[in-house]
Design an enzyme around this catalytic site. Sequence first.
Site, PDB file in Angstrom:
ATOM      1  N   SER A  28      16.521  15.206 -26.462  1.00  0.00           N
ATOM      2  CA  SER A  28      16.993  14.769 -27.772  1.00  0.00           C
ATOM      3  C   SER A  28      16.887  13.259 -27.886  1.00  0.00           C
ATOM      4  O   SER A  28      16.459  12.591 -26.941  1.00  0.00           O
ATOM      5  CB  SER A  28      18.441  15.227 -27.959  1.00  0.00           C
ATOM      6  N   ASN A  29      17.251  12.727 -29.022  1.00  0.00           N
ATOM      7  CA  ASN A  29      17.319  11.276 -29.231  1.00  0.00           C
ATOM      8  C   ASN A  29      18.771  10.889 -29.435  1.00  0.00           C
ATOM      9  O   ASN A  29      19.538  11.666 -29.996  1.00  0.00           O
ATOM     10  CB  ASN A  29      16.572  10.899 -30.514  1.00  0.00           C
ATOM     11  N   ALA A  30      19.101   9.662 -29.036  1.00  0.00           N
ATOM     12  CA  ALA A  30      20.453   9.171 -29.300  1.00  0.00           C
ATOM     13  C   ALA A  30      20.601   8.970 -30.811  1.00  0.00           C
ATOM     14  O   ALA A  30      19.773   8.314 -31.437  1.00  0.00           O
ATOM     15  CB  ALA A  30      20.676   7.854 -28.570  1.00  0.00           C
ATOM     16  N   SER A  31      21.594   9.592 -31.388  1.00  0.00           N
ATOM     17  CA  SER A  31      21.863   9.408 -32.813  1.00  0.00           C
ATOM     18  C   SER A  31      23.266   9.914 -33.101  1.00  0.00           C
ATOM     19  O   SER A  31      23.626  11.016 -32.694  1.00  0.00           O
ATOM     20  CB  SER A  31      20.860  10.198 -33.653  1.00  0.00           C
TER      21      SER A  31
END
Length: 215
Positions: A28-31
């Site tokens: 995933s991406n940091a968000s």
Amino acid sequence: MHAMKKTRNILITAGGTREYIDPVRFISNASSGKMGYALSRAAIKAGHSVTLISANVSLKAPKEAKVIDVVTSDEMFKAVKAEFEKCDCLIMAAAVSDYKPAVSSNTKIKKEQSVLSLHLKPTQDILKWAGRNKRANQILVGFALEDTHLLENAEKKLKRKKLDMVVANEPAAIGADCSTLHIKTKNENWLTFENITKAASAKLIIQDIIDIQGK
Ligand code: CTP
């Protein structure tokens, strides 16, 4: 007498997609989803109607928004496709994973002694799809998170994805309440806002979108 203000249908994506390796592991991406949620609140405050496609966010959505929860980039793409025609504006604030596992195991992968390699394939670029499929009067807003050549790279994104506006920021903005933000509208110069709150920048972005589209 005041002229009646036109209500727009604004479609906003928020959060970070998850791409599953097996039933319990994902990339995933940091968000945090804060920007997309702030945009939703600002749009509702300005009298617009909001559909919020939310990926893995632990924030409270404004009760006036129609919320569609998704997990993966495939689900987000499906939801955007279903809602796109109805919207006057799409704001892609979500951190969509650029890659997903080429194969996803149906069962939990067991640990072995040797190195484990992961094969990834590109996900669908949702903004690019929207750029190719938009009507003349639909507004597309993209985000660019870059740690080098911020404005240059963001401007390339504006052109390549056929956007009407790009919002550029640095990784320090992730999860922060205040950050420096750069906004470029097609054919205009960059505007920079230093140490601005997400609520204030969201209000500016929504206002700019309405200005582009014409009141
Ligand atoms: N985006 C999207 N679909 C994807 C990936 C990104 O719609 N599969 C959107 C994001 O929501 C964001 C913008 O595109 O608005 C960010 O683009 P980014 O992933 O940084 O762009 P790339 O074209 O992949 O550029 P880079 O070369 O920096 O990876």
